[in-house]
Scaffold this motif. Sequence first.
Motif, PDB file in Angstrom:
ATOM      1  N   ALA A   1       5.046  28.000 -44.634  1.00  0.00           N
ATOM      2  CA  ALA A   1       6.376  28.558 -44.401  1.00  0.00           C
ATOM      3  C   ALA A   1       6.880  28.208 -43.006  1.00  0.00           C
ATOM      4  CB  ALA A   1       6.355  30.073 -44.590  1.00  0.00           C
ATOM      5  N   SER A   2       5.992  28.254 -42.019  1.00  0.00           N
ATOM      6  CA  SER A   2       6.381  27.892 -40.650  1.00  0.00           C
ATOM      7  C   SER A   2       6.757  26.417 -40.562  1.00  0.00           C
ATOM      8  CB  SER A   2       5.243  28.185 -39.673  1.00  0.00           C
ATOM      9  OG  SER A   2       4.991  29.578 -39.611  1.00  0.00           O
ATOM     10  N   GLU A   3       6.043  25.589 -41.309  1.00  0.00           N
ATOM     11  CA  GLU A   3       6.373  24.159 -41.314  1.00  0.00           C
ATOM     12  C   GLU A   3       7.795  23.942 -41.824  1.00  0.00           C
ATOM     13  OE1 GLU A   3       5.006  20.007 -43.517  1.00  0.00           O
ATOM     14  OE2 GLU A   3       4.890  21.950 -44.491  1.00  0.00           O
ATOM     15  N   LYS A   4       8.166  24.615 -42.886  1.00  0.00           N
ATOM     16  CA  LYS A   4       9.508  24.467 -43.444  1.00  0.00           C
ATOM     17  C   LYS A   4      10.566  24.977 -42.479  1.00  0.00           C
ATOM     18  CE  LYS A   4       8.022  24.791 -48.267  1.00  0.00           C
ATOM     19  NZ  LYS A   4       8.096  25.577 -49.530  1.00  0.00           N
TER      20      LYS A   4
ATOM     21  N   ASP B   1       2.498  18.494 -39.272  1.00  0.00           N
ATOM     22  CA  ASP B   1       1.155  18.599 -39.867  1.00  0.00           C
ATOM     23  C   ASP B   1       0.307  19.626 -39.124  1.00  0.00           C
ATOM     24  OD1 ASP B   1       1.738  16.774 -41.810  1.00  0.00           O
ATOM     25  OD2 ASP B   1       0.743  15.080 -40.840  1.00  0.00           O
ATOM     26  N   SER B   2       0.465  19.678 -37.812  1.00  0.00           N
ATOM     27  CA  SER B   2      -0.298  20.656 -37.021  1.00  0.00           C
ATOM     28  C   SER B   2       0.165  22.080 -37.310  1.00  0.00           C
ATOM     29  CB  SER B   2      -0.159  20.351 -35.525  1.00  0.00           C
ATOM     30  OG  SER B   2       1.159  20.589 -35.064  1.00  0.00           O
ATOM     31  N   ILE B   3       1.463  22.248 -37.573  1.00  0.00           N
ATOM     32  CA  ILE B   3       1.992  23.574 -37.908  1.00  0.00           C
ATOM     33  C   ILE B   3       1.549  23.987 -39.304  1.00  0.00           C
ATOM     34  CG2 ILE B   3       4.103  24.914 -38.267  1.00  0.00           C
ATOM     35  CD1 ILE B   3       3.596  24.243 -35.354  1.00  0.00           C
ATOM     36  N   ARG B   4       1.531  23.032 -40.211  1.00  0.00           N
ATOM     37  CA  ARG B   4       1.203  23.315 -41.609  1.00  0.00           C
ATOM     38  C   ARG B   4      -0.211  23.850 -41.783  1.00  0.00           C
ATOM     39  NH1 ARG B   4       3.124  21.638 -46.635  1.00  0.00           N
ATOM     40  NH2 ARG B   4       1.519  21.546 -48.269  1.00  0.00           N
ATOM     41  N   ARG B   5      -1.118  23.508 -40.874  1.00  0.00           N
ATOM     42  CA  ARG B   5      -2.508  23.957 -41.008  1.00  0.00           C
ATOM     43  C   ARG B   5      -2.607  25.474 -41.033  1.00  0.00           C
ATOM     44  NH1 ARG B   5      -3.592  20.119 -36.422  1.00  0.00           N
ATOM     45  NH2 ARG B   5      -3.611  18.067 -37.405  1.00  0.00           N
TER      46      ARG B   5
ATOM     47  N   LEU C   1      15.179  30.966 -33.804  1.00  0.00           N
ATOM     48  CA  LEU C   1      14.143  30.261 -34.561  1.00  0.00           C
ATOM     49  C   LEU C   1      14.264  28.751 -34.362  1.00  0.00           C
ATOM     50  CD1 LEU C   1      11.880  30.040 -36.666  1.00  0.00           C
ATOM     51  CD2 LEU C   1      13.643  30.145 -38.443  1.00  0.00           C
ATOM     52  N   TYR C   2      15.487  28.214 -34.437  1.00  0.00           N
ATOM     53  CA  TYR C   2      15.679  26.770 -34.274  1.00  0.00           C
ATOM     54  C   TYR C   2      15.347  26.318 -32.856  1.00  0.00           C
ATOM     55  CZ  TYR C   2      18.063  26.941 -38.793  1.00  0.00           C
ATOM     56  OH  TYR C   2      18.346  27.102 -40.125  1.00  0.00           O
ATOM     57  N   MET C   3      15.652  27.163 -31.885  1.00  0.00           N
ATOM     58  CA  MET C   3      15.314  26.831 -30.503  1.00  0.00           C
ATOM     59  C   MET C   3      13.800  26.840 -30.300  1.00  0.00           C
ATOM     60  SD  MET C   3      16.016  25.899 -27.488  1.00  0.00           S
ATOM     61  CE  MET C   3      17.809  25.975 -27.431  1.00  0.00           C
TER      62      MET C   3
END
Length: 283
Positions: A53-56, A45-49, A117-119
């Motif tokens: 795309a970053s949240e996904k 939720d904090s990333i989605r703000r 990216l995953y790291m």
Amino acid sequence: MYYANQLIQVISAKKVNINWRDKITTQSITRNEIKQLHQVKAFLDSIRRNSVASEKAYLSGLFKFQQFLFQDVKLNVYSIETILSPLMRQEINLYEMLDRFVSFLYSLDLSSPSIKLYMESLRSYLAYHDIDVVPSKFKRKVKMPKAYREDEEALDVQDIRNILLVCNNRRLKAYILVLASGGFRAVEALAIRLKDIDFSSSPTKIHVRKEYSKTRVPRDVYISDEATKFLKDWINWKYKDKDYDWTKKLKSEDLVFGVYSIKNRSNPKNIVLTQRIQLFSVC
């Protein structure tokens, strides 16, 4: 009655643990179930703000980490949530875990950018929950695969010309010319509304909304006369009176490159607008 209620709560808690244990044992947890976990949801939720795309992308990284926990001999008793406490108490070597996670990702034949990216997703998740990764220790103890850059060659005028010569779709040809002339990102051009275009300006001015700009900053872009001509032709054709079908009514909020289809010709409400343009095989 008090003790009976307490017993019910304990049994219910155990059932939850058993269900989660079953999921760990059978490796059946889904991406959506991970997203609904309390610790994960708060982080995403904090990333989605700032960016959906970053949240996904971060969710994909956390999902890979849960898959890693499933198969790791030492850590398969933990979930992406329950592993936080032992990491805080330093009962698990953080850097050994991260290094094994890299090895797991490498075994999946993922590209170096994907592994990175995953790291980063996992490190951000850990930092959000007060588990800091010291950069100097990480660099010494966790070996990330090197990303080898390849020479990239941009499209030149002749390439664009060749694409346009074989393209016989009005919408796509206008879209390509607008992209090439204004230097738009794909999504920025797809988000252009009729009200964002100023044909009275010379050259034609198009406003890019901040919601669709990569930098989240609005800007004005100018396109060539040739792109303006094809853009006008597409808009005029899109809204012209069609004898064989229902004619779309022009609205300033309409997406220029949005498409609509009519399943029931007698009902103009059966219109489906999409913000994606389909690139036809002819191009």
